[in-house]
Write a protein that holds these residues in place. Structure first.
Motif, PDB file in Angstrom:
ATOM      1  N   MET A 125      -2.076  16.328  13.044  1.00 27.60           N
ATOM      2  CA  MET A 125      -2.376  15.398  11.979  1.00 27.60           C
ATOM      3  C   MET A 125      -2.685  16.205  10.714  1.00 27.60           C
ATOM      4  N   ASN A 126      -1.952  15.892   9.677  1.00 22.67           N
ATOM      5  CA  ASN A 126      -2.142  16.568   8.406  1.00 22.67           C
ATOM      6  C   ASN A 126      -2.948  15.646   7.490  1.00 22.67           C
ATOM      7  N   HIS A 127      -4.001  16.171   6.898  1.00 21.36           N
ATOM      8  CA  HIS A 127      -4.881  15.354   6.067  1.00 21.36           C
ATOM      9  C   HIS A 127      -4.589  15.528   4.590  1.00 21.36           C
ATOM     10  N   SER A 128      -3.450  16.057   4.226  1.00 26.98           N
ATOM     11  CA  SER A 128      -3.116  16.276   2.828  1.00 26.98           C
ATOM     12  C   SER A 128      -2.339  15.087   2.275  1.00 26.98           C
ATOM     13  N   PHE A 129      -2.692  14.649   1.098  1.00 22.78           N
ATOM     14  CA  PHE A 129      -1.995  13.537   0.454  1.00 22.78           C
ATOM     15  C   PHE A 129      -0.608  13.968  -0.032  1.00 22.78           C
ATOM     16  N   HIS A 130      -0.480  15.234  -0.399  1.00 25.41           N
ATOM     17  CA  HIS A 130       0.782  15.733  -0.938  1.00 25.41           C
ATOM     18  C   HIS A 130       1.878  15.823   0.118  1.00 25.41           C
ATOM     19  N   SER A 131       1.519  16.066   1.339  1.00 24.44           N
ATOM     20  CA  SER A 131       2.533  16.207   2.364  1.00 24.44           C
ATOM     21  C   SER A 131       2.708  14.938   3.208  1.00 24.44           C
ATOM     22  N   ALA A 132       2.135  13.819   2.773  1.00 19.73           N
ATOM     23  CA  ALA A 132       2.265  12.559   3.509  1.00 19.73           C
ATOM     24  C   ALA A 132       3.674  12.007   3.324  1.00 19.73           C
ATOM     25  N   ASP A 133       4.108  11.216   4.285  1.00 19.17           N
ATOM     26  CA  ASP A 133       5.452  10.648   4.197  1.00 19.17           C
ATOM     27  C   ASP A 133       5.469   9.411   3.302  1.00 19.17           C
ATOM     28  N   ARG A 134       6.650   8.846   3.117  1.00 19.77           N
ATOM     29  CA  ARG A 134       6.831   7.724   2.201  1.00 19.77           C
ATOM     30  C   ARG A 134       6.063   6.492   2.656  1.00 19.77           C
ATOM     31  N   GLY A 135       5.998   6.244   3.933  1.00 20.51           N
ATOM     32  CA  GLY A 135       5.272   5.087   4.457  1.00 20.51           C
ATOM     33  C   GLY A 135       3.786   5.151   4.158  1.00 20.51           C
ATOM     34  N   THR A 136       3.229   6.347   4.269  1.00 20.50           N
ATOM     35  CA  THR A 136       1.799   6.513   3.972  1.00 20.50           C
ATOM     36  C   THR A 136       1.530   6.268   2.497  1.00 20.50           C
ATOM     37  N   HIS A 137       2.390   6.785   1.615  1.00 24.98           N
ATOM     38  CA  HIS A 137       2.230   6.545   0.189  1.00 24.98           C
ATOM     39  C   HIS A 137       2.332   5.052  -0.125  1.00 24.98           C
ATOM     40  N   LEU A 138       3.248   4.371   0.524  1.00 22.81           N
ATOM     41  CA  LEU A 138       3.417   2.940   0.299  1.00 22.81           C
ATOM     42  C   LEU A 138       2.179   2.167   0.748  1.00 22.81           C
ATOM     43  N   LYS A 139       1.603   2.543   1.884  1.00 26.36           N
ATOM     44  CA  LYS A 139       0.388   1.880   2.369  1.00 26.36           C
ATOM     45  C   LYS A 139      -0.762   2.075   1.393  1.00 26.36           C
ATOM     46  N   ILE A 140      -0.886   3.279   0.845  1.00 20.27           N
ATOM     47  CA  ILE A 140      -1.971   3.556  -0.098  1.00 20.27           C
ATOM     48  C   ILE A 140      -1.790   2.732  -1.366  1.00 20.27           C
ATOM     49  N   VAL A 141      -0.575   2.629  -1.865  1.00 20.51           N
ATOM     50  CA  VAL A 141      -0.315   1.844  -3.070  1.00 20.51           C
ATOM     51  C   VAL A 141      -0.591   0.365  -2.819  1.00 20.51           C
ATOM     52  N   VAL A 142      -0.193  -0.151  -1.665  1.00 19.69           N
ATOM     53  CA  VAL A 142      -0.415  -1.568  -1.352  1.00 19.69           C
ATOM     54  C   VAL A 142      -1.905  -1.858  -1.216  1.00 19.69           C
ATOM     55  N   VAL A 143      -2.642  -0.998  -0.550  1.00 22.88           N
ATOM     56  CA  VAL A 143      -4.091  -1.200  -0.394  1.00 22.88           C
ATOM     57  C   VAL A 143      -4.783  -1.148  -1.752  1.00 22.88           C
ATOM     58  N   ALA A 144      -4.388  -0.214  -2.613  1.00 24.35           N
ATOM     59  CA  ALA A 144      -4.993  -0.118  -3.947  1.00 24.35           C
ATOM     60  C   ALA A 144      -4.654  -1.350  -4.778  1.00 24.35           C
ATOM     61  N   LEU A 145      -3.431  -1.848  -4.681  1.00 30.26           N
ATOM     62  CA  LEU A 145      -3.031  -3.037  -5.427  1.00 30.26           C
ATOM     63  C   LEU A 145      -3.803  -4.267  -4.961  1.00 30.26           C
TER      64      LEU A 145
END
Length: 67
Positions: free
Chosen positions: A1-21
Motif C-alpha cells: 500500500m502506497n500512501h503517496s498522493f502523487h503515485s495514486a491511480d486515476r480512480g483514487t484521484h476521482l474519489k478524492i475529487v468527488v468527496v471534496a465536491l
C-alpha cells in the motif's frame, strides 16, 4: 500500500475529487440554510443615526490621548 498522493491511480484521484465536491456542496448548503431566517430589510423608522465623537489615539503605553 502506497500512501503517496502523487503515485495514486486515476480512480483514487476521482474519489478524492468527488468527496471534496460533495463536502463543499454540503457546507455551502448548510451556510445558505442557516441564514434564510434572518430579516435584513430596514425601514426609515428602524434606522438610527450614530454621530462620531472626538477622535482618540491609543498609544503603546495603553493610555488614550484626545486630540
Amino acid at each position: 500500500m502506497n500512501h503517496s498522493f502523487h503515485s495514486a491511480d486515476r480512480g483514487t484521484h476521482l474519489k478524492i475529487v468527488v468527496v471534496a465536491l460533495v463536502a463543499g456542496i454540503l457546507v455551502a448548503g448548510f451556510g445558505i440554510a442557516a441564514r434564510t431566517n434572518v430579516d435584513y430589510s430596514q425601514t426609515a423608522q428602524s434606522t438610527h443615526v450614530i454621530k462620531a465623537g472626538k477622535p482618540v489615539v491609543v498609544t503603546n503605553a495603553g493610555t488614550s490621548e484626545i486630540r
